[in-house]
Design a protein around this motif. Sequence first.
Motif, PDB file in Angstrom:
ATOM      1  N   THR A  29       0.836  -1.211   0.000  1.00 55.37           N
ATOM      2  CA  THR A  29       0.000   0.000   0.000  1.00 55.37           C
ATOM      3  C   THR A  29       0.867   1.254   0.000  1.00 55.37           C
ATOM      4  O   THR A  29       0.560   2.243  -0.672  1.00 55.37           O
ATOM      5  N   GLY A  30       1.969   1.203   0.756  1.00 58.25           N
ATOM      6  CA  GLY A  30       2.898   2.332   0.784  1.00 58.25           C
ATOM      7  C   GLY A  30       3.504   2.594  -0.594  1.00 58.25           C
ATOM      8  O   GLY A  30       3.613   3.737  -1.037  1.00 58.25           O
ATOM      9  N   LEU A  31       3.885   1.498  -1.300  1.00 58.47           N
ATOM     10  CA  LEU A  31       4.442   1.622  -2.644  1.00 58.47           C
ATOM     11  C   LEU A  31       3.390   2.163  -3.609  1.00 58.47           C
ATOM     12  O   LEU A  31       3.683   3.009  -4.471  1.00 58.47           O
ATOM     13  N   LEU A  32       2.166   1.673  -3.452  1.00 56.45           N
ATOM     14  CA  LEU A  32       1.045   2.160  -4.281  1.00 56.45           C
ATOM     15  C   LEU A  32       0.885   3.666  -4.091  1.00 56.45           C
ATOM     16  O   LEU A  32       0.709   4.404  -5.069  1.00 56.45           O
ATOM     17  N   ASN A  33       0.971   4.111  -2.856  1.00 53.25           N
ATOM     18  CA  ASN A  33       0.831   5.539  -2.555  1.00 53.25           C
ATOM     19  C   ASN A  33       1.967   6.359  -3.175  1.00 53.25           C
ATOM     20  O   ASN A  33       1.757   7.476  -3.658  1.00 53.25           O
ATOM     21  N   LEU A  34       3.193   5.785  -3.182  1.00 45.62           N
ATOM     22  CA  LEU A  34       4.334   6.456  -3.803  1.00 45.62           C
ATOM     23  C   LEU A  34       4.099   6.639  -5.303  1.00 45.62           C
ATOM     24  O   LEU A  34       4.319   7.715  -5.853  1.00 45.62           O
ATOM     25  N   TYR A  35       3.626   5.564  -5.956  1.00 46.21           N
ATOM     26  CA  TYR A  35       3.331   5.642  -7.396  1.00 46.21           C
ATOM     27  C   TYR A  35       2.258   6.706  -7.673  1.00 46.21           C
ATOM     28  O   TYR A  35       2.329   7.449  -8.652  1.00 46.21           O
ATOM     29  N   VAL A  36       1.278   6.752  -6.798  1.00 47.13           N
ATOM     30  CA  VAL A  36       0.192   7.735  -6.942  1.00 47.13           C
ATOM     31  C   VAL A  36       0.753   9.161  -6.885  1.00 47.13           C
ATOM     32  O   VAL A  36       0.401  10.015  -7.702  1.00 47.13           O
ATOM     33  N   ASN A  37       1.649   9.414  -5.899  1.00 46.66           N
ATOM     34  CA  ASN A  37       2.247  10.743  -5.746  1.00 46.66           C
ATOM     35  C   ASN A  37       3.070  11.148  -6.963  1.00 46.66           C
ATOM     36  O   ASN A  37       3.196  12.336  -7.272  1.00 46.66           O
TER      37      ASN A  37
END
Length: 696
Positions: free
Chosen positions: A90-98
Amino acid sequence: MSLGNSFGLCFFHSLLKSQLQTKTLKSSLLIFRQLLQSNLKPSDLTFSLLIKASASSSFASNSLKSKIEANQIHTHLFKSGIIQLVYVKTGLLNLYVNLGCIENARFLFEEMPDRDVVAWNALISGYSKNCYDIFAFNLFIEMVREGFRPEATTLVGLVPSCGRLELAFQGKPIHGFGVKAGLDKDSKVKNALTSMYAKCGDLEGAEILFEEMVEKSVVSWNTMIGAYGQNGLFDEAMVLFNKMRAQALEANSVTLMSLLSANADPETLHCFAIKVGFVNNASVIASLVCVYAKCGDSESAELLHKSLSQENLVSLTALVSSYAEKGNMDKVVPCFTRSQMLDIELDEVAMVSILHGVKNPANIAIGLAFHGYGIKTGLFVHCLVANGLISMYSRFNDIEAVFSLFSEMQEKPLISWNSIISSCVQAGRTGDAMELFCQMRMYGHVPDAITIATMLSGCSQLGYLQFGKKLHGFILRNNLEMEDFIGTALIDMYVKCGTIELAERIFKSIKEPCLATWNTMITGYGIGGFENKAFNHYTELQKRGLKPDKITFLGVLAACIHGGNVDKGRRYFQMMVEEYGISPSLQHCASMVALLSRCGYFEEALLFIGNMESEPDSAVWGALLNGCCIHQEVKLGEYLAKKLYLLDHRNGGLYVLMSNLYASKGMWDDVARVRQIMKDTGGDGCPGTSLIELTS
């Protein structure tokens, strides 16, 4: 885990935590590499801190470097197997989103066997932030259907996706859902909804929500101040700002930026920023730089930009845009060089600003260099940048480059079709424009007002009345707004195609014609020989409180020429200069010379040319030569022919006029001589064409 490995990891974890807190510019991935070089084995906590630090650091932008670093982190996670942990993924997903890597984020989400609410929220928020509005809404519905209970965070992430007028219909049901679920009590949800209603133009809805708040935080006040700012209500924004200060609430940097968005006076807010101690805030300074640059005060913007302890892309883009808008490419290039030295990569907005500034043919080399930069950095793939390049090449009539750029575009939205169709029309290749228009329809795109106006302009060029009528039918069937530029383009098409009655009918159907529409009608009457109607429309235009401009007077002078009305022409020209303070262009001067010479006032015409502020061009001398042809003034005509020959010896019009002048006097040997010169110099290189429009 050995004691040494544990102590080593703790040291590197503290470094990552420090970077997370201070948001220093040192790459978090560099710290991670040092950890690996120390033969330490990273844990799930290591990766969690690494992802958070990368997401919060200044490198978490849409730059290519940041995206490469995110992919490297993803690879390390995959190799270690830690990616299977939901909270890490989820943290990696959030990084990609940013970083705006929505496809990567969606891929991660879809391969998650067990999704929690946090993962749903991250992707919904990501879709919303990156303008995938419908995707955000559909994902929210899917989340509810799968039995997950939305939280306040879910709505805060989703609501911004409805912040457009055309999406207000889905924002209201979300508001209703929030009320039903009791989530509307949350202040963050209320602020998000207030902002949404303001962006949709529903200020009344925003005000109701704001007034309902029992405890208004600084964020709430800022949201409402920003709402007024977004809708151009500066006075209301300032009244609310004063009310906020009366409540003993301290303004923060966001307050100042919200006021700046309301087009507040930058100097006043600059003084206030100094007074309350925000003059060292990078965001406030960047916003002030943007506003100064937008106001055209490049000098103040540059001085402020230099005061920044750390230059950023926002202020640099504002400066570059300001210089480019003025065509000052000599200052754009050093700004760009400085950004490269600071390892700041331009984004698509900065690139487009620069490309729009390349207007002078002398700067085409700069445009080509930035085209190369766009290819090298990958910015070229952005639709916005591709359209900017198409517009740039169009200005220099490099239509082949335009076609090449368009064919290479992977996605061709309507704006891109409009760009290339407009390029073809500007280059006089209306046939290609019409072919592209048909292709666009085949690909399923529905023409908008810009497409239709451009195509009508093309019809005007070639006199395609039947095609123009079909476009008129499309306008009526789709209820497109007839006011302003569509109505003006339609009138212009009918005028140029010789159907003044239909042009009049359209004009009368427009409730409040703008100046451009009046000008088109006046010009139409002028070139069509309806001089009295042109003069009447000029009088009516003034009665409506509109101020005539250069185009208005060109139309009126055209009417004077066709009617041979010298006295009125003199009066209108004098009125233009003395009453309205309009400096006559070469076109105005050519019109006056044409009027005087056609009526035989050659001495006055020559005196007029001698008193011109600008150097007369071939159009001015050509207008006088045309008058000589009408009145068979051979001696003056030969003198003018020599002048025109020196200005442009390949101008076929010169030889045609002289040939006609000699023919009118029966001087056939001179006619033959002129025609031979025309052939020898290639002055007949513009062949005539006949158009036959087939009707069904």
